[in-house]
Write a protein that holds these residues in place. Structure first.
Motif, PDB file in Angstrom:
ATOM      1  N   ALA A  92     105.296  72.859  49.147  1.00  0.00           N
ATOM      2  CA  ALA A  92     105.891  71.868  50.667  1.00  0.00           C
ATOM      3  C   ALA A  92     105.663  71.251  50.040  1.00  0.00           C
ATOM      4  O   ALA A  92     107.196  70.570  50.987  1.00  0.00           O
ATOM      5  CB  ALA A  92     105.241  73.354  51.814  1.00  0.00           C
ATOM      6  N   VAL A  93     104.683  70.033  49.458  1.00  0.00           N
ATOM      7  CA  VAL A  93     105.034  68.967  49.655  1.00  0.00           C
ATOM      8  C   VAL A  93     105.273  68.640  49.474  1.00  0.00           C
ATOM      9  O   VAL A  93     106.797  67.607  49.341  1.00  0.00           O
ATOM     10  CB  VAL A  93     103.491  68.667  49.869  1.00  0.00           C
ATOM     11  CG1 VAL A  93     103.298  67.170  49.240  1.00  0.00           C
ATOM     12  CG2 VAL A  93     102.000  68.631  50.919  1.00  0.00           C
ATOM     13  N   TRP A  96     108.977  68.312  50.638  1.00  0.00           N
ATOM     14  CA  TRP A  96     109.323  67.635  51.921  1.00  0.00           C
ATOM     15  C   TRP A  96     109.650  66.325  51.101  1.00  0.00           C
ATOM     16  O   TRP A  96     110.120  65.953  51.221  1.00  0.00           O
ATOM     17  CB  TRP A  96     107.736  67.916  52.433  1.00  0.00           C
ATOM     18  CG  TRP A  96     108.487  66.765  53.287  1.00  0.00           C
ATOM     19  CD1 TRP A  96     108.884  66.463  54.777  1.00  0.00           C
ATOM     20  CD2 TRP A  96     107.120  65.617  53.396  1.00  0.00           C
ATOM     21  NE1 TRP A  96     108.451  65.047  55.522  1.00  0.00           N
ATOM     22  CE2 TRP A  96     107.665  64.676  54.907  1.00  0.00           C
ATOM     23  CE3 TRP A  96     106.496  64.922  52.569  1.00  0.00           C
ATOM     24  CZ2 TRP A  96     107.286  63.800  54.897  1.00  0.00           C
ATOM     25  CZ3 TRP A  96     106.173  63.839  52.900  1.00  0.00           C
ATOM     26  CH2 TRP A  96     106.615  62.736  54.261  1.00  0.00           C
ATOM     27  N   VAL A  99     112.840  65.980  49.675  1.00  0.00           N
ATOM     28  CA  VAL A  99     114.374  65.833  50.694  1.00  0.00           C
ATOM     29  C   VAL A  99     114.411  64.615  51.299  1.00  0.00           C
ATOM     30  O   VAL A  99     115.567  63.991  51.590  1.00  0.00           O
ATOM     31  CB  VAL A  99     114.000  66.960  51.773  1.00  0.00           C
ATOM     32  CG1 VAL A  99     114.751  66.809  53.296  1.00  0.00           C
ATOM     33  CG2 VAL A  99     114.699  68.499  51.581  1.00  0.00           C
ATOM     34  N   THR A 100     113.128  64.231  51.535  1.00  0.00           N
ATOM     35  CA  THR A 100     112.519  62.648  52.059  1.00  0.00           C
ATOM     36  C   THR A 100     113.312  61.410  51.382  1.00  0.00           C
ATOM     37  O   THR A 100     114.067  60.823  52.410  1.00  0.00           O
ATOM     38  CB  THR A 100     111.360  62.112  52.731  1.00  0.00           C
ATOM     39  OG1 THR A 100     110.805  63.100  53.340  1.00  0.00           O
ATOM     40  CG2 THR A 100     110.959  61.339  53.170  1.00  0.00           C
TER      41      THR A 100
END
Length: 122
Positions: A92-93, A96, A99-100
């Motif tokens: 998940a990290v 994220w 995507v960032t």
């Protein structure tokens, strides 16, 4: 070198007091008339269950395996669940972060993306 005192045994007398007695002076217990034979099929059901639980029957191996491997299995499954939870958090990290970074590097909106792609054609 000093001599140790002769070995003595402490026994409790019927009146509740204790006394030291030489172990050789104690009477030897009489044999019970030969070996005691216990027939399991004549024992009441609760005794049979006790014998199996103590490990002297067909179910002793199953009981021992359950007692030994039960907590071991719980520990292994707990460790596996903790590892999977850590991997899910890491995934998940990472998602994220990707995507960032893509949002920061790429065009801001869909409209800007269409304009950028049209510029490249002409």
């Amino acid at each position: 070198m000093e001599q140790f005192p002769a070995p003595r045994t402490v026994v409790q007398l019927p009146d509740g007091t204790h006394a030291y007695i030489d172990p050789h002076a104690l009477p030897t217990p009489a044999p019970a008339g030969g070996p005691q034979i216990v027939h399991v099929h004549q024992a009441p059901p609760d005794r049979t269950v006790q014998r199996i639980a103590l490990g002297s029957g067909v179910g002793a191996g199953v009981l021992t395996a359950g007692v030994y491997f039960g907590p071991l299995l719980v520990g292994v499954l707990t460790a596996m669940a903790a590892n999977l939870a850590l991997l899910a958090l890491l995934a998940a990290v990472c998602a994220w972060g990707v995507v960032t970074v893509v949002k920061a590097v790429g065009p801001g909106t869909k409209q800007e993306a269409k304009q950028e792609s049209r510029k490249g054609r002409g």
